[in-house]
Design a protein around this motif. Structure first.
Motif, PDB file in Angstrom:
ATOM      1  N   GLY A  76       0.812  -1.208   0.000  1.00 49.63           N
ATOM      2  CA  GLY A  76       0.000   0.000   0.000  1.00 49.63           C
ATOM      3  C   GLY A  76       0.846   1.259   0.000  1.00 49.63           C
ATOM      4  O   GLY A  76       2.070   1.220   0.105  1.00 49.63           O
ATOM      5  N   ASN A  77       0.182   2.395  -0.155  1.00 50.91           N
ATOM      6  CA  ASN A  77       0.829   3.702  -0.057  1.00 50.91           C
ATOM      7  C   ASN A  77      -0.210   4.704   0.430  1.00 50.91           C
ATOM      8  O   ASN A  77      -1.352   4.316   0.694  1.00 50.91           O
ATOM      9  CB  ASN A  77       1.465   4.095  -1.399  1.00 50.91           C
ATOM     10  N   PRO A  78       0.113   5.979   0.564  1.00 56.41           N
ATOM     11  CA  PRO A  78      -0.865   6.923   1.124  1.00 56.41           C
ATOM     12  C   PRO A  78      -2.146   7.109   0.318  1.00 56.41           C
ATOM     13  O   PRO A  78      -3.086   7.727   0.814  1.00 56.41           O
ATOM     14  CB  PRO A  78      -0.070   8.235   1.188  1.00 56.41           C
ATOM     15  N   SER A  79      -2.210   6.590  -0.914  1.00 61.72           N
ATOM     16  CA  SER A  79      -3.403   6.759  -1.730  1.00 61.72           C
ATOM     17  C   SER A  79      -4.076   5.456  -2.131  1.00 61.72           C
ATOM     18  O   SER A  79      -5.185   5.485  -2.669  1.00 61.72           O
ATOM     19  CB  SER A  79      -3.057   7.543  -3.005  1.00 61.72           C
ATOM     20  N   HIS A  80      -3.415   4.329  -1.915  1.00 61.56           N
ATOM     21  CA  HIS A  80      -3.945   3.043  -2.356  1.00 61.56           C
ATOM     22  C   HIS A  80      -3.813   2.000  -1.262  1.00 61.56           C
ATOM     23  O   HIS A  80      -2.911   2.062  -0.426  1.00 61.56           O
ATOM     24  CB  HIS A  80      -3.208   2.558  -3.612  1.00 61.56           C
ATOM     25  N   THR A  81      -4.692   1.015  -1.314  1.00 62.76           N
ATOM     26  CA  THR A  81      -4.707  -0.064  -0.334  1.00 62.76           C
ATOM     27  C   THR A  81      -3.671  -1.125  -0.676  1.00 62.76           C
ATOM     28  O   THR A  81      -3.510  -1.488  -1.847  1.00 62.76           O
ATOM     29  CB  THR A  81      -6.108  -0.698  -0.287  1.00 62.76           C
ATOM     30  N   GLY A  82      -2.995  -1.623   0.338  1.00 58.38           N
ATOM     31  CA  GLY A  82      -2.120  -2.778   0.203  1.00 58.38           C
ATOM     32  C   GLY A  82      -2.726  -3.967   0.922  1.00 58.38           C
ATOM     33  O   GLY A  82      -3.644  -3.825   1.732  1.00 58.38           O
ATOM     34  N   ILE A  83      -2.192  -5.146   0.662  1.00 60.58           N
ATOM     35  CA  ILE A  83      -2.772  -6.342   1.257  1.00 60.58           C
ATOM     36  C   ILE A  83      -2.627  -6.329   2.776  1.00 60.58           C
ATOM     37  O   ILE A  83      -3.490  -6.862   3.495  1.00 60.58           O
ATOM     38  CB  ILE A  83      -2.158  -7.619   0.628  1.00 60.58           C
ATOM     39  N   ASP A  84      -1.578  -5.697   3.293  1.00 54.30           N
ATOM     40  CA  ASP A  84      -1.459  -5.585   4.752  1.00 54.30           C
ATOM     41  C   ASP A  84      -2.581  -4.719   5.324  1.00 54.30           C
ATOM     42  O   ASP A  84      -3.093  -4.979   6.427  1.00 54.30           O
ATOM     43  CB  ASP A  84      -0.089  -5.029   5.144  1.00 54.30           C
ATOM     44  N   ASP A  85      -2.997  -3.682   4.587  1.00 51.18           N
ATOM     45  CA  ASP A  85      -4.122  -2.848   5.017  1.00 51.18           C
ATOM     46  C   ASP A  85      -5.413  -3.661   5.054  1.00 51.18           C
ATOM     47  O   ASP A  85      -6.229  -3.528   5.972  1.00 51.18           O
ATOM     48  CB  ASP A  85      -4.313  -1.662   4.075  1.00 51.18           C
ATOM     49  N   VAL A  86      -5.618  -4.479   4.018  1.00 49.72           N
ATOM     50  CA  VAL A  86      -6.816  -5.324   3.968  1.00 49.72           C
ATOM     51  C   VAL A  86      -6.883  -6.223   5.191  1.00 49.72           C
ATOM     52  O   VAL A  86      -7.930  -6.336   5.855  1.00 49.72           O
ATOM     53  CB  VAL A  86      -6.812  -6.165   2.672  1.00 49.72           C
ATOM     54  N   GLU A  87      -5.769  -6.851   5.523  1.00 50.26           N
ATOM     55  CA  GLU A  87      -5.767  -7.812   6.622  1.00 50.26           C
ATOM     56  C   GLU A  87      -5.856  -7.138   7.975  1.00 50.26           C
ATOM     57  O   GLU A  87      -6.332  -7.753   8.947  1.00 50.26           O
ATOM     58  CB  GLU A  87      -4.533  -8.700   6.498  1.00 50.26           C
ATOM     59  N   ARG A  88      -5.478  -5.903   8.048  1.00 48.80           N
ATOM     60  CA  ARG A  88      -5.591  -5.158   9.302  1.00 48.80           C
ATOM     61  C   ARG A  88      -6.974  -4.531   9.482  1.00 48.80           C
ATOM     62  O   ARG A  88      -7.534  -4.534  10.581  1.00 48.80           O
ATOM     63  CB  ARG A  88      -4.529  -4.053   9.350  1.00 48.80           C
ATOM     64  N   GLU A  89      -7.560  -4.005   8.402  1.00 48.82           N
ATOM     65  CA  GLU A  89      -8.763  -3.176   8.500  1.00 48.82           C
ATOM     66  C   GLU A  89     -10.080  -3.936   8.301  1.00 48.82           C
ATOM     67  O   GLU A  89     -11.122  -3.474   8.766  1.00 48.82           O
ATOM     68  CB  GLU A  89      -8.698  -2.051   7.459  1.00 48.82           C
ATOM     69  N   TYR A  90     -10.054  -5.070   7.614  1.00 42.58           N
ATOM     70  CA  TYR A  90     -11.292  -5.756   7.261  1.00 42.58           C
ATOM     71  C   TYR A  90     -11.394  -7.109   7.967  1.00 42.58           C
ATOM     72  O   TYR A  90     -10.404  -7.849   8.057  1.00 42.58           O
ATOM     73  CB  TYR A  90     -11.369  -5.979   5.747  1.00 42.58           C
ATOM     74  N   ASP A  91     -12.606  -7.422   8.418  1.00 47.63           N
ATOM     75  CA  ASP A  91     -12.791  -8.704   9.090  1.00 47.63           C
ATOM     76  C   ASP A  91     -12.845  -9.842   8.075  1.00 47.63           C
ATOM     77  O   ASP A  91     -12.909  -9.627   6.861  1.00 47.63           O
ATOM     78  CB  ASP A  91     -14.033  -8.686   9.982  1.00 47.63           C
ATOM     79  N   GLU A  92     -12.846 -11.058   8.601  1.00 47.24           N
ATOM     80  CA  GLU A  92     -12.749 -12.236   7.739  1.00 47.24           C
ATOM     81  C   GLU A  92     -13.932 -12.336   6.792  1.00 47.24           C
ATOM     82  O   GLU A  92     -13.777 -12.709   5.618  1.00 47.24           O
ATOM     83  CB  GLU A  92     -12.660 -13.493   8.604  1.00 47.24           C
ATOM     84  N   GLY A  93     -15.128 -11.989   7.286  1.00 46.06           N
ATOM     85  CA  GLY A  93     -16.311 -12.083   6.452  1.00 46.06           C
ATOM     86  C   GLY A  93     -16.254 -11.163   5.255  1.00 46.06           C
ATOM     87  O   GLY A  93     -16.621 -11.544   4.136  1.00 46.06           O
ATOM     88  N   LEU A  94     -15.790  -9.938   5.462  1.00 45.54           N
ATOM     89  CA  LEU A  94     -15.678  -9.001   4.345  1.00 45.54           C
ATOM     90  C   LEU A  94     -14.566  -9.418   3.395  1.00 45.54           C
ATOM     91  O   LEU A  94     -14.735  -9.360   2.174  1.00 45.54           O
ATOM     92  CB  LEU A  94     -15.460  -7.587   4.855  1.00 45.54           C
ATOM     93  N   ARG A  95     -13.450  -9.866   3.934  1.00 49.99           N
ATOM     94  CA  ARG A  95     -12.333 -10.279   3.068  1.00 49.99           C
ATOM     95  C   ARG A  95     -12.753 -11.407   2.128  1.00 49.99           C
ATOM     96  O   ARG A  95     -12.268 -11.488   1.002  1.00 49.99           O
ATOM     97  CB  ARG A  95     -11.129 -10.712   3.908  1.00 49.99           C
ATOM     98  N   ALA A  96     -13.658 -12.251   2.581  1.00 47.71           N
ATOM     99  CA  ALA A  96     -14.097 -13.370   1.750  1.00 47.71           C
ATOM    100  C   ALA A  96     -14.900 -12.904   0.545  1.00 47.71           C
ATOM    101  O   ALA A  96     -15.056 -13.657  -0.432  1.00 47.71           O
ATOM    102  CB  ALA A  96     -14.926 -14.341   2.585  1.00 47.71           C
ATOM    103  N   ARG A  97     -15.393 -11.671   0.588  1.00 44.76           N
ATOM    104  CA  ARG A  97     -16.213 -11.153  -0.521  1.00 44.76           C
ATOM    105  C   ARG A  97     -15.420 -10.246  -1.455  1.00 44.76           C
ATOM    106  O   ARG A  97     -15.971  -9.705  -2.407  1.00 44.76           O
ATOM    107  CB  ARG A  97     -17.416 -10.380   0.052  1.00 44.76           C
TER     108      ARG A  97
END
Length: 252
Positions: A189-210
């Motif tokens: 990630g960077n200050p304007s885009h999401t990285g996979i570490d952001d996804v795993e930190r910010e989103y719960d398992e249910g949302l990540r599955a979608r």
């Protein structure tokens, strides 16, 4: 009735080999709405459907998302059967930026006498817009400065973030059921885009599955995201969607 999201391109701005990130909402195999129009999007759209888009939604005005609009203007203007008919949906806050980026150059045609927006039907929106009997939600995302980037949702069916940092509270509201979520995500990630570490930190398992991830930096990055267990869109993928809920439905 069947609904799909056809990813025409999935690359970040520098990943030209993956195509400019854009997608088409399809109903029963026919295009309903093109989302974004980068430099190569029209070629990909025409290859898929044999025609020009009739409805277009702009998430934001970076050139990898609007760079095809000048060419679209030319194609539409010189076809009298299309001139003035294609609809361009954009959040009202984007209209000044869109005007500056693509419509304000002196002399849109060398011969003069033509205003850019006469080729289209510009439809500014704020909360959302109606199209073919469906209500599309428009929501703010986090990309560079506030008020310059907006995602799109169809309740019960999908949400498309456009370029963004993580927006868990927004997605909880606009895609809180079982909607597919097409999400900006790179390997880093960077200050304007999401990285996979952001996804795993910010989103719960249910949302990540979608999630279906797009706007990544290279084929190798896409492969690495897939290897981590995520669904990754590739150019030409047609992802099946659930049927949208009736307009005005309260998901509770």
């Amino acid at each position: 009735m069947s609904w799909h999201l056809n990813f025409l391109g999935t690359g970040a701005a520098h990943a030209v080999e993956l195509g400019s990130s854009s997608a088409v909402l399809e109903r029963d195999g026919k295009p309903v709405l093109l989302i974004d129009c980068g430099p190569d999007t029209l070629d990909r759209y025409f290859a898929a459907y044999g025609e020009l888009p009739r409805n277009l939604y702009i998430t934001h005005t970076h050139m990898d998302h609007v760079g095809g609009l000048e060419r679209l203007f030319t194609r539409v203007w010189f076809d009298e059967s299309l001139r003035g008919r294609p609809r361009v949906f954009a959040h009202a806050g984007l209209v000044p930026w869109l005007q500056t980026r693509v419509a304000d150059y002196p002399g849109v045609l060398a011969e003069g006498g033509v205003n850019y927006w006469e080729a289209f039907r510009l439809v500014p929106c704020s909360r959302g817009f109606w199209l073919e009997g469906c209500w599309f939600d428009v929501f703010s995302t986090r990309h560079h400065r506030p008020g310059t980037s907006f995602g799109l949702g169809l309740q019960g069916s999908f949400a498309f973030t456009g370029d963004t940092r993580p927006i868990p509270e927004v997605l909880a509201h606009y895609a809180g059921g079982q909607e597919l979520i097409a999400h900006d995500c790179g390997l880093v990630g960077n200050p304007s885009h999401t990285g996979i570490d952001d996804v795993e930190r910010e989103y719960d398992e249910g949302l990540r599955a979608r999630l279906v991830l797009y706007h990544y930096g290279s084929k190798a990055d896409g492969d690495a995201l897939t290897a981590r267990g995520y669904r990754v869109a590739r150019a030409g993928d047609r992802v099946e969607l659930m049927n949208p809920l009736p307009p005005g439905h309260d998901a509770g």
